[in-house]
Design a protein around this motif. Sequence first.
Motif, PDB file in Angstrom:
ATOM      1  N   PHE A 348    -118.191  13.634 -13.291  1.00 31.51           N
ATOM      2  CA  PHE A 348    -118.253  13.219 -11.895  1.00 31.51           C
ATOM      3  C   PHE A 348    -119.260  14.068 -11.106  1.00 31.51           C
ATOM      4  O   PHE A 348    -120.199  13.559 -10.491  1.00 31.51           O
ATOM      5  CB  PHE A 348    -116.846  13.316 -11.293  1.00 31.51           C
ATOM      6  N   LEU A 349    -119.079  15.384 -11.137  1.00 33.04           N
ATOM      7  CA  LEU A 349    -119.933  16.258 -10.345  1.00 33.04           C
ATOM      8  C   LEU A 349    -121.340  16.358 -10.916  1.00 33.04           C
ATOM      9  O   LEU A 349    -122.308  16.496 -10.164  1.00 33.04           O
ATOM     10  CB  LEU A 349    -119.305  17.646 -10.256  1.00 33.04           C
ATOM     11  N   ASP A 350    -121.462  16.281 -12.236  1.00 28.66           N
ATOM     12  CA  ASP A 350    -122.805  16.324 -12.825  1.00 28.66           C
ATOM     13  C   ASP A 350    -123.633  15.121 -12.381  1.00 28.66           C
ATOM     14  O   ASP A 350    -124.841  15.241 -12.163  1.00 28.66           O
ATOM     15  CB  ASP A 350    -122.703  16.356 -14.353  1.00 28.66           C
ATOM     16  N   TRP A 364    -129.472  29.269   0.400  1.00 25.24           N
ATOM     17  CA  TRP A 364    -128.230  29.923   0.798  1.00 25.24           C
ATOM     18  C   TRP A 364    -127.207  28.910   1.262  1.00 25.24           C
ATOM     19  O   TRP A 364    -126.047  28.973   0.914  1.00 25.24           O
ATOM     20  CB  TRP A 364    -128.523  30.878   1.950  1.00 25.24           C
ATOM     21  N   PHE A 365    -127.654  27.979   2.103  1.00 23.49           N
ATOM     22  CA  PHE A 365    -126.734  27.014   2.690  1.00 23.49           C
ATOM     23  C   PHE A 365    -127.100  25.610   2.221  1.00 23.49           C
ATOM     24  O   PHE A 365    -127.250  24.683   3.003  1.00 23.49           O
ATOM     25  CB  PHE A 365    -126.771  27.108   4.218  1.00 23.49           C
ATOM     26  N   TRP A 366    -127.240  25.480   0.916  1.00 23.37           N
ATOM     27  CA  TRP A 366    -127.640  24.217   0.315  1.00 23.37           C
ATOM     28  C   TRP A 366    -126.610  23.136   0.594  1.00 23.37           C
ATOM     29  O   TRP A 366    -125.406  23.361   0.591  1.00 23.37           O
ATOM     30  CB  TRP A 366    -127.789  24.426  -1.187  1.00 23.37           C
ATOM     31  N   GLN A 367    -127.090  21.936   0.881  1.00 21.89           N
ATOM     32  CA  GLN A 367    -126.223  20.777   0.999  1.00 21.89           C
ATOM     33  C   GLN A 367    -126.898  19.605   0.298  1.00 21.89           C
ATOM     34  O   GLN A 367    -128.108  19.419   0.405  1.00 21.89           O
ATOM     35  CB  GLN A 367    -125.994  20.400   2.469  1.00 21.89           C
ATOM     36  N   LEU A 368    -126.099  18.839  -0.418  1.00 18.89           N
ATOM     37  CA  LEU A 368    -126.622  17.650  -1.066  1.00 18.89           C
ATOM     38  C   LEU A 368    -126.806  16.575  -0.019  1.00 18.89           C
ATOM     39  O   LEU A 368    -125.875  16.207   0.696  1.00 18.89           O
ATOM     40  CB  LEU A 368    -125.653  17.175  -2.151  1.00 18.89           C
ATOM     41  N   GLU A 369    -128.030  16.093   0.141  1.00 22.64           N
ATOM     42  CA  GLU A 369    -128.324  15.125   1.187  1.00 22.64           C
ATOM     43  C   GLU A 369    -128.566  13.718   0.645  1.00 22.64           C
ATOM     44  O   GLU A 369    -128.579  12.760   1.394  1.00 22.64           O
ATOM     45  CB  GLU A 369    -129.551  15.585   1.981  1.00 22.64           C
ATOM     46  N   GLU A 391    -118.375  22.540   0.035  1.00 22.34           N
ATOM     47  CA  GLU A 391    -118.128  23.896  -0.435  1.00 22.34           C
ATOM     48  C   GLU A 391    -117.674  23.878  -1.892  1.00 22.34           C
ATOM     49  O   GLU A 391    -118.110  24.697  -2.709  1.00 22.34           O
ATOM     50  CB  GLU A 391    -117.069  24.568   0.447  1.00 22.34           C
ATOM     51  N   GLY A 392    -116.779  22.946  -2.228  1.00 15.43           N
ATOM     52  CA  GLY A 392    -116.355  22.834  -3.622  1.00 15.43           C
ATOM     53  C   GLY A 392    -117.499  22.456  -4.536  1.00 15.43           C
ATOM     54  O   GLY A 392    -117.614  22.963  -5.663  1.00 15.43           O
ATOM     55  N   LEU A 393    -118.373  21.575  -4.060  1.00 15.90           N
ATOM     56  CA  LEU A 393    -119.528  21.165  -4.861  1.00 15.90           C
ATOM     57  C   LEU A 393    -120.479  22.339  -5.070  1.00 15.90           C
ATOM     58  O   LEU A 393    -121.030  22.525  -6.164  1.00 15.90           O
ATOM     59  CB  LEU A 393    -120.250  20.004  -4.178  1.00 15.90           C
ATOM     60  N   LYS A 394    -120.666  23.164  -4.021  1.00 15.96           N
ATOM     61  CA  LYS A 394    -121.524  24.335  -4.166  1.00 15.96           C
ATOM     62  C   LYS A 394    -120.930  25.323  -5.169  1.00 15.96           C
ATOM     63  O   LYS A 394    -121.660  25.937  -5.949  1.00 15.96           O
ATOM     64  CB  LYS A 394    -121.733  25.001  -2.800  1.00 15.96           C
ATOM     65  N   ASN A 395    -119.612  25.479  -5.136  1.00 11.97           N
ATOM     66  CA  ASN A 395    -118.971  26.361  -6.122  1.00 11.97           C
ATOM     67  C   ASN A 395    -119.228  25.861  -7.536  1.00 11.97           C
ATOM     68  O   ASN A 395    -119.548  26.641  -8.450  1.00 11.97           O
ATOM     69  CB  ASN A 395    -117.470  26.436  -5.860  1.00 11.97           C
ATOM     70  N   GLN A 586    -112.698  23.220 -11.459  1.00  9.62           N
ATOM     71  CA  GLN A 586    -113.240  22.820 -10.160  1.00  9.62           C
ATOM     72  C   GLN A 586    -113.559  21.332 -10.149  1.00  9.62           C
ATOM     73  O   GLN A 586    -113.288  20.632  -9.166  1.00  9.62           O
ATOM     74  CB  GLN A 586    -114.513  23.623  -9.863  1.00  9.62           C
ATOM     75  N   GLU A 587    -114.107  20.840 -11.256  1.00  6.06           N
ATOM     76  CA  GLU A 587    -114.424  19.407 -11.332  1.00  6.06           C
ATOM     77  C   GLU A 587    -113.149  18.580 -11.277  1.00  6.06           C
ATOM     78  O   GLU A 587    -113.102  17.548 -10.591  1.00  6.06           O
ATOM     79  CB  GLU A 587    -115.200  19.111 -12.608  1.00  6.06           C
ATOM     80  N   ARG A 588    -112.109  19.018 -11.992  1.00  2.00           N
ATOM     81  CA  ARG A 588    -110.849  18.262 -11.958  1.00  2.00           C
ATOM     82  C   ARG A 588    -110.255  18.239 -10.552  1.00  2.00           C
ATOM     83  O   ARG A 588    -109.738  17.206 -10.106  1.00  2.00           O
ATOM     84  CB  ARG A 588    -109.855  18.879 -12.947  1.00  2.00           C
ATOM     85  N   ALA A 589    -110.344  19.376  -9.857  1.00  3.36           N
ATOM     86  CA  ALA A 589    -109.789  19.428  -8.502  1.00  3.36           C
ATOM     87  C   ALA A 589    -110.536  18.481  -7.565  1.00  3.36           C
ATOM     88  O   ALA A 589    -109.920  17.702  -6.814  1.00  3.36           O
ATOM     89  CB  ALA A 589    -109.848  20.859  -7.975  1.00  3.36           C
ATOM     90  N   LEU A 590    -111.876  18.522  -7.618  1.00  3.70           N
ATOM     91  CA  LEU A 590    -112.655  17.644  -6.739  1.00  3.70           C
ATOM     92  C   LEU A 590    -112.522  16.187  -7.158  1.00  3.70           C
ATOM     93  O   LEU A 590    -112.527  15.287  -6.306  1.00  3.70           O
ATOM     94  CB  LEU A 590    -114.123  18.076  -6.758  1.00  3.70           C
ATOM     95  N   ALA A 591    -112.414  15.949  -8.473  1.00  7.62           N
ATOM     96  CA  ALA A 591    -112.202  14.573  -8.926  1.00  7.62           C
ATOM     97  C   ALA A 591    -110.867  14.044  -8.418  1.00  7.62           C
ATOM     98  O   ALA A 591    -110.753  12.869  -8.035  1.00  7.62           O
ATOM     99  CB  ALA A 591    -112.262  14.520 -10.451  1.00  7.62           C
ATOM    100  N   GLY A 592    -109.838  14.918  -8.413  1.00 11.73           N
ATOM    101  CA  GLY A 592    -108.545  14.491  -7.874  1.00 11.73           C
ATOM    102  C   GLY A 592    -108.631  14.135  -6.398  1.00 11.73           C
ATOM    103  O   GLY A 592    -108.044  13.135  -5.949  1.00 11.73           O
ATOM    104  N   ILE A 593    -109.374  14.938  -5.633  1.00  9.45           N
ATOM    105  CA  ILE A 593    -109.569  14.631  -4.209  1.00  9.45           C
ATOM    106  C   ILE A 593    -110.299  13.302  -4.056  1.00  9.45           C
ATOM    107  O   ILE A 593    -109.943  12.467  -3.209  1.00  9.45           O
ATOM    108  CB  ILE A 593    -110.348  15.767  -3.530  1.00  9.45           C
ATOM    109  N   ALA A 594    -111.330  13.089  -4.890  1.00  6.72           N
ATOM    110  CA  ALA A 594    -112.112  11.852  -4.789  1.00  6.72           C
ATOM    111  C   ALA A 594    -111.256  10.633  -5.153  1.00  6.72           C
ATOM    112  O   ALA A 594    -111.324   9.596  -4.484  1.00  6.72           O
ATOM    113  CB  ALA A 594    -113.333  11.941  -5.700  1.00  6.72           C
TER     114      ALA A 594
END
Length: 629
Positions: A348-350, A364-369, A391-395, A586-594
């Motif tokens: 998912f995150l990849d 420093w403050f990267w965001q996916l746009e 923040e989770g994606l940056k981690n 981290q991927e499982r946690a964000l995938a669960g949120i998604a």
Amino acid sequence: MLQRRATYRLYALCIALVLGAAAAWTVRAAETARDAPAATTIRDLDYGDVLFHFFQDDYFESIVRLEANSDFGRLEHHAAEADLLAGGLYLSLGLHVEAERIFDGLLAGPVAPAVRDRARFYLARINYQRGYHEAALRNLGFIQQPLAGKLEPERRLLEANALMSLGQYAAAAARLEAWPDTSGWSNFARFNLGVALVRAGETARGRQFLEQVGTMEARNEEQAALRDRANLALGFALLQQQGGDEPAAVLSRVRLDGPFTNKALLALGWAETNANRPDRALVPWLELQRRPVMDAPVQEALIAVPYAYVKLASNGQASQHYRSAVEAFSRESRRLDESIGAIEAGGFLDSILSAMPPGERPGWFWQLEKLPDAPHTRYLYHLLASHEFQEGLKNYRDLRLMQANLDRWTESLEAFGAMIEARELAASQREPRRQGALAATDVATFKARSQELIERFAQVEAARDVAALASPAESEQWQALDRIDATVAAMPPGARRDEFATRARLLRGVLAWELDGAYKVRAAQVRRDLRQTQAALTETESRLGALGSAGELVPRNTQEFAGRVAELADRVARITPQIDATAMAQERALAGIAIAELKAQQKRLGSYSTQAQFALASLYDGAGSGGGR
């Protein structure tokens, strides 16, 4: 009934917008600043190397070199600045505890006022991010001078937001009104304050701040988006209080091609409906219908349009639009199932990070746009734009970057292993030559011969023996005169003998005079040659000693280096699976949120579909009883 439900849905949608407004724009405003080190004269070359990588946006390499040079004591003239930079780098990586430790250490020692103020600012930022708003205000209060560059407006914005977080709206408003800001930073704070005042029930004051932001002159895309959002929030606040033309006028200020256009079109339609103008409400709602159904306002518009037709007594068109809405909701629900399945399948995150341009170095403050158009992400634009998910994606991104760095180190360690093997092979090939050179060189004999020459020269100097320093030709002449003297002494006495003796003495006197004239120069040259000989023998002895010890040092050094390489390889082998496991968690946690977000969207679609079906059934019932057209 449908109108009340739709109005409630709009109310809930806009409440969510307002609740998230302050935090989202606070983060965005803060993260636009690049916390570059203050301008300074570079006195340590290694610190310049650190800054070179920093300004190349290679922050990982910068912090590695910074820590290494600090350990080796190479940043003597930039110790405080280096600590400040290290604290900022750790803070950007989300390592708040480590960053706070560095800043506390800076403040405990004697540092320049500018460095102290920047450290206080960073501590205030940490406090604010962790919810310690009073501590943030206290640290901001310790700052004595304006900060350099964009940090000063961010400091003021941070102060206003901390006051608002503590419910001190009047104090925040006073700070903003006294802020002569021309860069646009204060507009972020005014927007946050306006939203906060509306939430606190001070609608009139909140409207004033939102009106200021909603009518400002936008100098760039970010300010234009902020202006649109302010008009949307203000339009919603007016829509909840009154009908008439004012909400519609405010909502009409939102651009037709901005990120908040869909929400504004939906709210504008309800503003016209509340003003009993359903025909005018159809204009924005029909525009929404033509847009992708994945957006919530578009889904809302699919059942709002037939509702307007019902208000206009056009039941036939209303029925057609209700049926189209039910079909659209069904299609979207199936596509949501596809997205959920794709996320559950992994990667998912990849797939999200694949949207990064090749070679881009996250800042420093990267965001996916930009997001890829894939089943994983198609319905998650709003979730992916949230601060929590970013923040989770940056981690996750940082973990993968660390993993890639460890992979590169694994390759480097393999190369180091090959270097060690090559060094051992070369040492084994040089060993016979080394032993031969040691056996063939007798330094002791040369030193003894040199000492004999020194003693002999001392005797020459003591006796001023000029003949001892004669050249080979002069020595031969001196020896010839000795033979002549012997021949003359063997002749019988007489005039002839006396004549030959006189001539021999004259020749010896001339030769002795010439030798005496050259004596000083020749003695100085001999002394120099003897000193050079002694120095050469000393150097030869030293080199032979180094050559002798090389047979022991090279294997030992190689073994020590091999031990360090093995230790590093072991550490990499232990850390790599830990990082991989953490990244997967981290991927499982964000995938669960998604997935939870997608299921919530499915539930909303199901609710919309049910409402549309009930409304359609009501139309059929009315038509069957003769009440519809």
